[in-house]
Design an enzyme around this catalytic site. Structure first.
Site, mmCIF file in Angstrom:
data_model
loop_
_atom_site.group_PDB
_atom_site.id
_atom_site.type_symbol
_atom_site.label_atom_id
_atom_site.label_comp_id
_atom_site.label_asym_id
_atom_site.label_seq_id
_atom_site.Cartn_x
_atom_site.Cartn_y
_atom_site.Cartn_z
ATOM 1 N N LYS A 79 0.855 -1.196 0.000
ATOM 2 C CA LYS A 79 0.000 0.000 0.000
ATOM 3 C C LYS A 79 0.888 1.241 0.000
ATOM 4 O O LYS A 79 1.903 1.267 0.714
ATOM 5 C CB LYS A 79 -0.880 -0.053 1.259
ATOM 6 C CG LYS A 79 -1.906 1.059 1.399
ATOM 7 C CD LYS A 79 -2.757 0.823 2.658
ATOM 8 C CE LYS A 79 -3.810 1.893 2.856
ATOM 9 N NZ LYS A 79 -4.620 1.670 4.081
ATOM 10 N N SER A 154 -9.655 1.553 3.386
ATOM 11 C CA SER A 154 -8.810 2.307 2.490
ATOM 12 C C SER A 154 -7.776 1.445 1.752
ATOM 13 O O SER A 154 -7.214 1.905 0.759
ATOM 14 C CB SER A 154 -8.074 3.392 3.275
ATOM 15 O OG SER A 154 -7.190 2.810 4.207
ATOM 16 N N SER A 178 -9.488 -0.788 7.688
ATOM 17 C CA SER A 178 -9.006 -0.679 6.307
ATOM 18 C C SER A 178 -8.281 -1.886 5.744
ATOM 19 O O SER A 178 -8.010 -1.920 4.548
ATOM 20 C CB SER A 178 -8.108 0.541 6.159
ATOM 21 O OG SER A 178 -8.919 1.667 6.021
HETATM 22 N N1 GLN Z 1 -13.007 3.769 6.982
HETATM 23 C C1 GLN Z 1 -12.306 4.223 8.134
HETATM 24 C C2 GLN Z 1 -11.956 5.685 7.971
HETATM 25 O O1 GLN Z 1 -12.265 6.228 6.990
HETATM 26 C C3 GLN Z 1 -11.091 3.393 8.373
HETATM 27 C C4 GLN Z 1 -9.906 3.800 7.603
HETATM 28 C C5 GLN Z 1 -8.679 3.003 7.942
HETATM 29 O O2 GLN Z 1 -8.745 1.988 8.622
HETATM 30 N N2 GLN Z 1 -7.547 3.490 7.476
HETATM 31 O O3 GLN Z 1 -11.385 6.281 8.807
#
Ligand code: GLN
Length: 518
Positions: A79, A154, A178
């Protein structure tokens, strides 16, 4: 059978037996990426040259009888949020589009030391904020099971890449779900380790008390292999834990005798999709048939988890993202243009004799900060900065941030109490399968609510895994989440592996035509 059909563990054995070379494996993956990723968009950048050079080096070492690392010759994709001195680290943000880190994140350094072959960098929501990868400043990533739908986020690039067979292993990060959510929506395995199990050094920070790096793969065995390679104490990260790293892969086949599996009574309310509920309940029944004892437990404060997370995560983000000022890092607004604009404004105000206006006019430095941030960040990142700045400001700090910290403690205590009665907790990963691209972009609250089942683990700092547990009638994958007490990754992996041994959901693959559609 092609090398890309093998799991990472099988590929590792194949390479070890000398039946194929690391260069052959890398070539095969690079060809698949070329063929398929135009439709999927999982990679932001592919490093064919670097990957082939690393693969050739592994083959050379093997030939020379030199010692090889635990991932020798295995392709891994990362990532785009972990620093790699070999190129850019963009966090899918304009702000870091030109950022070339001067050092490797510990996880990246460990992958290199393990003799992994780094294929490239994966798309994500900007700064890991989001749940659909649509917040990437650069491209959309599509769900390999249905190209009109999101892979989740994400770490959507990581999940889509593994689901599409464009890397056997990928690294993701999980601040509120995420890793687990996109794994669930793409039908792959994703594990969020205990907070502190994997070093965050060189991970571009979103919410430092919640962020964790973790493995994504097609099987639990492969996730165990990757976790073992990246976990461990790191003197560069003061929050990383001292405990030695167990042999996750080697202990995987040890059955979990007398497993007590917790089912959370608050999890099955309104909003849970019927097909997801049936698949998760069927998975729980499967555990029962494998000898587990299923117990109902309660996590009474879980209903506050999303609200708590969306105070704490943006608060930490607003502080972490203060560093992007156009001076220290990354993007800076066009200063010549900015200075000219400012001069024109000053002249207009002074021609109009507007003394008050002149007194309020930005200095060049302040204008540079403002414009840099206005141009460099996307809308969701700005929303988080505003939410967090608000929650931390004088007069609101106690009402929001401090309150959220107290609820966070209660959420952790709920888990402590639950884990007195059960060894693992089972739940859905998300309330519904993958949603359509564009469906939630204008409804941030709906997007935040997708995190219902995942954020608690981050708030409590406990490990969690997502494993494929079925498909809905439209053919979209459904994920099962398992949670374990802190540092019980070995148990979590064994529990998930035991399920995979008895089911074949993880063996299904999305369809690809021989030629890309473009
Ligand atoms: N969807 C969550 C957010 O937008 C989690 C994001 C993540 O785990 N990086 O914060």
């Amino acid at each position: 059978m092609s090398l890309a059909d093998l799991t990472a563990s099988e590929l590792l054995d194949t390479l070890g037996r000398g039946e194929a070379s690391a260069v052959e494996a890398a070539r095969e993956y690079l060809a698949l990426i070329e063929q398929r990723d135009g439709d999927i968009g999982s990679y932001l950048r592919v490093d064919a040259e670097g990957a082939l050079a690393q693969a050739a080096e592994v083959d050379r070492k093997r030939e020379a009888g030199e010692e090889l690392g635990p991932l020798a010759g295995l392709p891994v994709a990362v990532k785009d949020v972990l620093c790699d001195s070999a190129g850019a680290t963009t966090c899918a943000s304009r702000m870091l589009e030109q950022f070339h880190p001067p050092y490797d994140a510990t996880v990246v350094a460990k992958l290199k030391a393990a003799d992994a072959v780094l294929l490239g960098r994966l798309n994500m929501d900007e700064f890991a904020m989001g749940g659909s990868t649509e917040n990437s400043a650069f491209q959309v990533t599509r769900n390999p099971w249905d190209r009109g739908r999101t892979p989740g986020g994400s770490s959507g690039g990581s999940a889509a890449c593994v689901a599409a067979g464009l890397a056997p292993l990928a690294v993701g990060t999980d601040t509120g779900g995420s890793i687990r959510q996109p794994a669930g929506l793409c039908g792959v395995v994703g594990l969020k380790p205990t907070y502190g199990r994997v070093s965050r050094y060189g991970l571009v920070a979103f919410a430092s008390s919640l962020d964790q790096v973790g493995p994504m793969a097609r099987t639990v065995r492969d996730a165990a292999l990757l976790l073992e390679a990246i976990a461990g104490h790191d003197p560069h990260d003061a929050t990383s834990l001292e405990e030695p790293v167990p042999q996750y892969a080697a202990t995987l086949d040890k059955p979990l005798e007398g497993l007590r599996l917790g089912v959370v009574k608050e999890h099955y309310g309104a909003g849970l999709d019927g097909e997801v509920e049936s698949a998760v309940r069927a998975a729980i029944a499967q555990y029962e048939s494998l000898g587990a004892e299923v117990r109902e437990i309660s996590l009474p404060h879980s209903k506050y988890a999303v609200a708590t997370y969306y105070v704490i995560a943006p608060s930490e983000a607003s502080s972490n993202l203060a560093r992007y000022d156009g001076v220290h890092y990354g993007y800076r607004t066009d200063q010549t243009k900015m200075v000219a604009e400012l001069a024109a404004e000053r002249k207009a105000l002074s021609d109009a004799g507007d003394e008050a206006g002149l007194a309020q006019l930005d200095t060049a430095l302040v204008r540079m900060y403002r414009k840099t941030r206005a141009e460099g960040f996307g809308p969701e990142v700005k929303r988080r900065i505003m939410l967090g700045t608000y929650a931390l400001s004088a007069g609101y700090y106690d009402a929001y941030y401090l309150k959220a910290l107290k609820v966070r403690r209660l959420i952790r205590q709920d888990f402590d109490a639950a884990f007195e009665q059960v060894d693992l907790i089972a739940s859905p990963v998300t309330a519904a399968p993958a949603f359509k691209l564009g469906e939630m972009v204008d409804d941030p609250l709906a997007m935040y609510l997708v995190d219902l089942y995942t954020v608690s683990a981050n708030l409590a700092g406990i490990p969690g895994i997502s494993v494929p547990c079925g498909f809905n009638t439209a053919g979209l994958p459904i994920g099962l989440q398992l949670l374990a007490p802190p540092l019980k990754e070995a148990r979590l992996l064994r529990g998930a592996h035991m399920y995979q041994q008895a089911t074949d959901w993880h063996q299904r693959r999305p369809a690809f035509s021989a030629t890309p559609s473009e």
